[in-house]
Write an enzyme that holds these catalytic residues in place. Structure first.
Site, PDB file in Angstrom:
ATOM      1  N   LYS A  45       8.640 -11.414   4.400  1.00 52.74           N
ATOM      2  CA  LYS A  45       9.667 -12.309   4.028  1.00 52.74           C
ATOM      3  C   LYS A  45      10.917 -11.923   4.848  1.00 52.74           C
ATOM      4  O   LYS A  45      11.738 -13.050   5.350  1.00 52.74           O
ATOM      5  CB  LYS A  45      10.069 -12.118   2.571  1.00 52.74           C
ATOM      6  N   THR A  46      11.276 -10.688   4.890  1.00 50.03           N
ATOM      7  CA  THR A  46      12.468 -10.422   5.919  1.00 50.03           C
ATOM      8  C   THR A  46      12.213 -10.830   7.244  1.00 50.03           C
ATOM      9  O   THR A  46      13.003 -11.186   7.802  1.00 50.03           O
ATOM     10  CB  THR A  46      12.608  -8.890   5.606  1.00 50.03           C
ATOM     11  N   ASP A 226      18.132 -12.734   1.751  1.00 52.08           N
ATOM     12  CA  ASP A 226      17.000 -12.081   1.704  1.00 52.08           C
ATOM     13  C   ASP A 226      17.252 -11.326   0.180  1.00 52.08           C
ATOM     14  O   ASP A 226      18.209 -11.119  -0.503  1.00 52.08           O
ATOM     15  CB  ASP A 226      17.121 -10.736   2.505  1.00 52.08           C
ATOM     16  N   GLU A 227      15.951 -10.911  -0.513  1.00 53.76           N
ATOM     17  CA  GLU A 227      16.027 -10.329  -1.811  1.00 53.76           C
ATOM     18  C   GLU A 227      16.637 -11.211  -2.689  1.00 53.76           C
ATOM     19  O   GLU A 227      17.312 -10.755  -3.593  1.00 53.76           O
ATOM     20  CB  GLU A 227      16.685  -9.075  -1.729  1.00 53.76           C
ATOM     21  N   GLN A 257       9.425  -8.311  -7.873  1.00 53.46           N
ATOM     22  CA  GLN A 257      10.373  -7.133  -7.246  1.00 53.46           C
ATOM     23  C   GLN A 257      11.980  -7.446  -7.801  1.00 53.46           C
ATOM     24  O   GLN A 257      12.782  -6.476  -7.272  1.00 53.46           O
ATOM     25  CB  GLN A 257      10.617  -6.978  -5.806  1.00 53.46           C
ATOM     26  N   ARG A 635       5.887   0.337  -1.057  1.00 55.58           N
ATOM     27  CA  ARG A 635       6.844   0.889   0.176  1.00 55.58           C
ATOM     28  C   ARG A 635       5.655   1.556   0.906  1.00 55.58           C
ATOM     29  O   ARG A 635       5.910   1.893   2.180  1.00 55.58           O
ATOM     30  CB  ARG A 635       7.720   1.880  -0.386  1.00 55.58           C
TER      31      ARG A 635
HETATM   32  P1  ATP Z   1       9.409  -6.596   0.932  1.00 60.80           P
HETATM   33  O1  ATP Z   1       8.846  -7.588  -0.198  1.00 60.80           O
HETATM   34  O2  ATP Z   1       9.147  -5.196   0.715  1.00 60.80           O
HETATM   35  O3  ATP Z   1      10.895  -6.949   1.326  1.00 60.80           O
HETATM   36  P2  ATP Z   1       8.879  -8.232   3.058  1.00 60.80           P
HETATM   37  O4  ATP Z   1       8.057  -9.393   2.478  1.00 60.80           O
HETATM   38  O5  ATP Z   1      10.120  -8.499   3.488  1.00 60.80           O
HETATM   39  O6  ATP Z   1       8.613  -7.141   2.339  1.00 60.80           O
HETATM   40  P3  ATP Z   1       8.645  -7.599   5.936  1.00 60.80           P
HETATM   41  O7  ATP Z   1       9.519  -6.263   5.639  1.00 60.80           O
HETATM   42  O8  ATP Z   1       9.019  -8.682   6.591  1.00 60.80           O
HETATM   43  O9  ATP Z   1       8.115  -7.743   4.360  1.00 60.80           O
HETATM   44  O10 ATP Z   1       7.316  -6.940   6.478  1.00 60.80           O
HETATM   45  C1  ATP Z   1       6.512  -6.050   6.198  1.00 60.80           C
HETATM   46  C2  ATP Z   1       5.696  -5.504   7.434  1.00 60.80           C
HETATM   47  O11 ATP Z   1       4.947  -6.449   8.041  1.00 60.80           O
HETATM   48  C3  ATP Z   1       6.684  -5.253   8.364  1.00 60.80           C
HETATM   49  O12 ATP Z   1       6.311  -3.984   9.146  1.00 60.80           O
HETATM   50  C4  ATP Z   1       6.485  -6.253   9.416  1.00 60.80           C
HETATM   51  O13 ATP Z   1       7.137  -5.844  10.688  1.00 60.80           O
HETATM   52  C5  ATP Z   1       5.001  -6.754   9.183  1.00 60.80           C
HETATM   53  N1  ATP Z   1       4.831  -8.084   9.225  1.00 60.80           N
HETATM   54  C6  ATP Z   1       5.415  -9.102   8.903  1.00 60.80           C
HETATM   55  N2  ATP Z   1       5.022 -10.198   9.297  1.00 60.80           N
HETATM   56  C7  ATP Z   1       4.058  -9.960  10.193  1.00 60.80           C
HETATM   57  C8  ATP Z   1       3.011 -10.800  10.871  1.00 60.80           C
HETATM   58  N3  ATP Z   1       2.956 -12.211  11.005  1.00 60.80           N
HETATM   59  N4  ATP Z   1       2.434 -10.168  11.684  1.00 60.80           N
HETATM   60  C9  ATP Z   1       2.268  -8.565  11.799  1.00 60.80           C
HETATM   61  N5  ATP Z   1       2.900  -8.160  11.175  1.00 60.80           N
HETATM   62  C10 ATP Z   1       4.102  -8.489  10.341  1.00 60.80           C
HETATM   63 MG    MG Z   2      11.861  -7.684   2.533  1.00 62.71          MG
END
Ligand code: ATP
Ligand code: MG
Length: 699
Positions: A45-46, A226-227, A257, A635
């Site tokens: 998402k981030t 975000d969040e 979350q 995490r």
């Molecule tokens: P959270 O819910 O904990 O905030 P998130 O959904 O924001 O997590 P991110 O932090 O954006 O997730 O991504 C999690 C991990 O996966 C990071 O290391 C990111 O670089 C990697 N990632 C995200 N999308 C891809 C993708 N399409 N291909 C490869 N790696 C990815």
């Molecule tokens: Mg995130």
């Protein structure tokens, strides 16, 4: 050629999209209407937000018209770095910040409409507590903090003091509402705002001033959040007014979350979005890129009993990985020892190279201490994040207030803190009169103090005391400017502390002598830290590289105001992270230990004394605790251990503890291994010694 044209020429679109799956690309490419990305932990998402910032720039939007809102300063710094690596220097102009920082920006630009001067001051929790003590006529910090909590809740509901009093349910609330009124008066007089005002006042500004609203809505081309699950009602209203009818907003979040309900965050904001924006495009992400299947399964199992706002499934293609470990221990010291042994053993067998690959997460700040001791004993470098930093300590903040005032005489809270710490007979009434006078003539408190007409509002004797203080500050400023070198700086700081009687002040204001002594040690440490920088022994302060020649004390003091950036730099250090679960949100580490997983800590006191679930709010609290556990589990990238101990300290007593219900809810199957890492470490060390011996040439 426009700079955006240049960007597309170098072809950023391909690398931009190549790091995203199809659903992520869909969210990134949807730029002309409201979009919600709703997905579980680690699903990228981030990453969507960062890439969408780049995509918007690439599509021709001016970077300064894009606002990306993050939950912490650290997250903002990280996002800026990532955006920079995608689009280069242009990312510098994007507004990437927290809600509060955006509030500061808005109020600095347009706060005059609400009667606030642009260099208004922002009070932190400590400042607020002391103003409330004064407003409510108490010396008891706990009482003042209770008022602070109630006032903050009201402010988050958009209520002012009069409205809070009108809806008060009992005498206690009525009294607190009246104290709120006095508190607000003081804030106005001091031209200061608290953290809640940084959301509440911009909201008022946009609500009441159509011209300002229009300006911001036109100015911002797209707002990304975000969040999103942790926004509160006031933040939602502020967002709505910022975005306006066009609804160019991208929110990303995960209802599982949501962990700030206790601070007013509400999942209603997720429910409302489709109603308020009928054209809302909802994108779901299903693939987790962070964790192994073993970790993800534990996470999915834990969150399963919670009611679902939006059903979603998550899968990982990173393989089954190491089974989740349960580490059961006799007491908290034993637990810390075993966790340190686990970290050493993972490192010894090559699974984790760097100390920064490890994090120990726990429910409450006080749990860090025992881990700090064990890590220190094992000489493992660590940092405590989300806890109190050295610069947050009251005594250090006292000194920083003085330093800030030498540097910038207009810093009103620094003035207020310095003039009253230690007390020098200048009281609230004097300061209030000075504050009213200053705002009437648009002067800082320091400027007002030297005004020739101040005598018309204050008696001559009081004006004399204020002049004496002002001259003393000017004198310190002059001497600090001419103090260079570590020795001179140390001597100067020592003289100053003696002049103001700071050591005596510490002992007088602290009942516990030991605590006063430890505060004084901190003060000495701080002076030493400053002196070293004056001596040029340390070149780098808060991200500002100083030339290695000797600096005068004032030049060093100037960098203090940048100290908040130190925490942003911390992430580069190669150290083990100790963090609360709340502060771990959005982050990831290869190896994670969730410590102190016992009933009463995690979940945190979910039931009444008799152990019965009593009402709906308790059920909701338990659900929030479960989400906290889910955040903790998710995490971890490669390995996860969950530890608990049979006894834990409760106040001064040792009490029997039960493993957290969440351990059972993780439904770890037989692949879960109960291990004693110390045994494993012993075996690894023996093996290493044997190999070393074998490699020795025979003599
Ligand atoms: P959270 O819910 O904990 O905030 P998130 O959904 O924001 O997590 P991110 O932090 O954006 O997730 O991504 C999690 C991990 O996966 C990071 O290391 C990111 O670089 C990697 N990632 C995200 N999308 C891809 C993708 N399409 N291909 C490869 N790696 C990815
Ligand atoms: Mg995130």
């Amino acid at each position: 050629m426009s700079s955006t044209g240049a960007l597309s020429q170098v072809g950023i679109i391909r690398p931009l999209m190549s790091g995203l799956n199809l659903a992520q690309q869909e969210a990134v490419n949807y730029m002309h209407g409201p979009c919600l990305v709703l997905a579980g932990a680690g699903s990228g998402k981030t990453r969507v937000i960062t890439h969408k910032v780049a995509r918007l720039i690439q599509s021709g939007m001016e970077p300064r018209r894009i606002a990306a809102i993050t939950f912490t300063n650290k997250a903002a710094a990280e996002m800026r770095e990532r955006a920079k690596s995608l689009v280069g220097r242009e990312a510098k102009e994007v507004v990437i910040c927290t809600f509060h920082a955006l509030g500061v920006r808005m109020m600095r630009q347009d706060g005059a409409a609400l009667g606030l001067k642009p260099q208004f001051s922002i009070l932190d929790t400590d400042d607020v507590t002391s103003i409330l003590k004064d407003a409510g006529g108490t010396t008891d910090a706990a009482t003042a903090r209770q008022w602070q909590w109630a006032i903050s809740t009201w402010k988050n509901q958009g209520l002012n003091a009069a409205q809070a009093e009108a809806q008060a349910r009992d005498d206690n609330e009525r009294v607190t509402a009246r104290i709120m009124a006095r508190y607000e008066e003081r804030l106005t007089a001091y031209q200061s705002v608290d953290f809640d005002d940084l959301i509440g006042l911009p909201l008022k500004l946009l609500r009441d001033h159509a011209d300002v609203r229009e300006k911001w809505q036109q100015g911002l081309g797209h707002v990304l959040v975000d969040e999103y699950q942790d926004t509160n009602a006031t933040q939602y209203e502020l967002l709505k007014l910022l975005v306006g009818e066009r609804g160019r907003i991208t929110a990303v979040g995960d209802d599982d979350q949501s962990i700030y309900g206790w601070r007013g965050a509400t999942l209603d904001n997720l429910r409302k979005l489709p109603q308020d924006y009928p054209t809302l495009k909802v994108v779901k992400l299903e693939q987790n890129y962070r964790s192994t299947s073993a970790i993800l399964r534990a996470a999915n199992n834990v969150i399963q009993p919670n009611p679902k706002l939006f059903p979603k499934t998550l899968f990982s293609e990173l393989g089954e990985g190491e089974p989740v470990r349960i580490v059961d221990c006799d007491n908290e010291e034993h637990e810390a020892e075993r966790i340190v042994a686990r970290i050493q053993s993972i490192r010894a067998n090559g699974m984790g190279k760097d100390w920064k690959d490890f994090a120990v997460l726990y429910r409450a700040n006080h749990q860090a201490r025992v881990f700090e001791q064990a890590l220190r004993k094992a000489q493992i470098p660590y940092k405590v994040s989300g806890g109190q930093s050295f610069f947050d300590r009251a005594e250090i903040r006292d000194l920083c207030a003085w330093l800030r005032l030498w540097v910038n005489n207009d810093d009103d809270p620094a003035f207020l803190r310095s003039v009253t710490t230690p007390k020098r007979g200048i009281g609230h009434q004097t300061l209030q009169a000075l504050g009213t006078f200053a705002s009437k003539y648009k002067l800082s408190l320091f400027e007002a103090l030297f005004s020739s007409s101040l005598g018309s509002v204050l008696p001559a004797r009081t004006v004399g005391s204020l002049h004496e203080f002002g001259r003393y500050v000017n004198d310190l400023e002059f001497r600090a400017r001419h103090t260079t070198g570590a020795e001179d700086a140390r001597a100067f700081l020592g003289d100053w502390l003696k002049d103001i009687g700071y050591e005596k002040h510490l002992y007088d204001s602290e009942d516990n002598e030991k605590l006063a002594a430890s505060r004084w040690t901190n003060v000495m440490e701080f002076c030493d830290w400053m002196a070293q920088r004056c001596g040029g022994q340390i070149d780098d302060t808060a991200g500002v590289t100083l030339a290695s020649e000797k600096k005068n004390l004032l030049e060093v003091a100037q960098t203090i105001s940048l100290l908040s950036t130190i925490s942003e730099r911390e992430q580069d250090q190669n150290v083990v992270t100790l963090s609360t679960l709340h502060a771990s949100k959005g982050l990831e580490w290869p190896h994670v230990v969730l410590a102190g997983c016992v009933e009463g800590l995690l979940p945190f006191k979910p039931e009444d004394e008799a152990g019965k679930i009593v009402d709906e709010s308790v059920v909701q609290r338990l659900q929030e605790e479960r989400r906290l556990m889910y955040v903790g589990i998710t995490r971890a990238q490669r390995s996860l251990a969950v530890s608990w101990s049979r006894k834990r300290k409760k106040g001064r007593e040792m009490v029997a503890a039960m493993p957290s219900r969440f351990i059972a809810e993780m439904a770890l199957d037989k692949s879960t291994v109960k291990e004693d890492p110390r045994e494993k470490l012993k075996a690894l060390r023996a093996e290493f010694a044997a190999r070393k011996a074998a490699a020795q040439p025979a003599t």
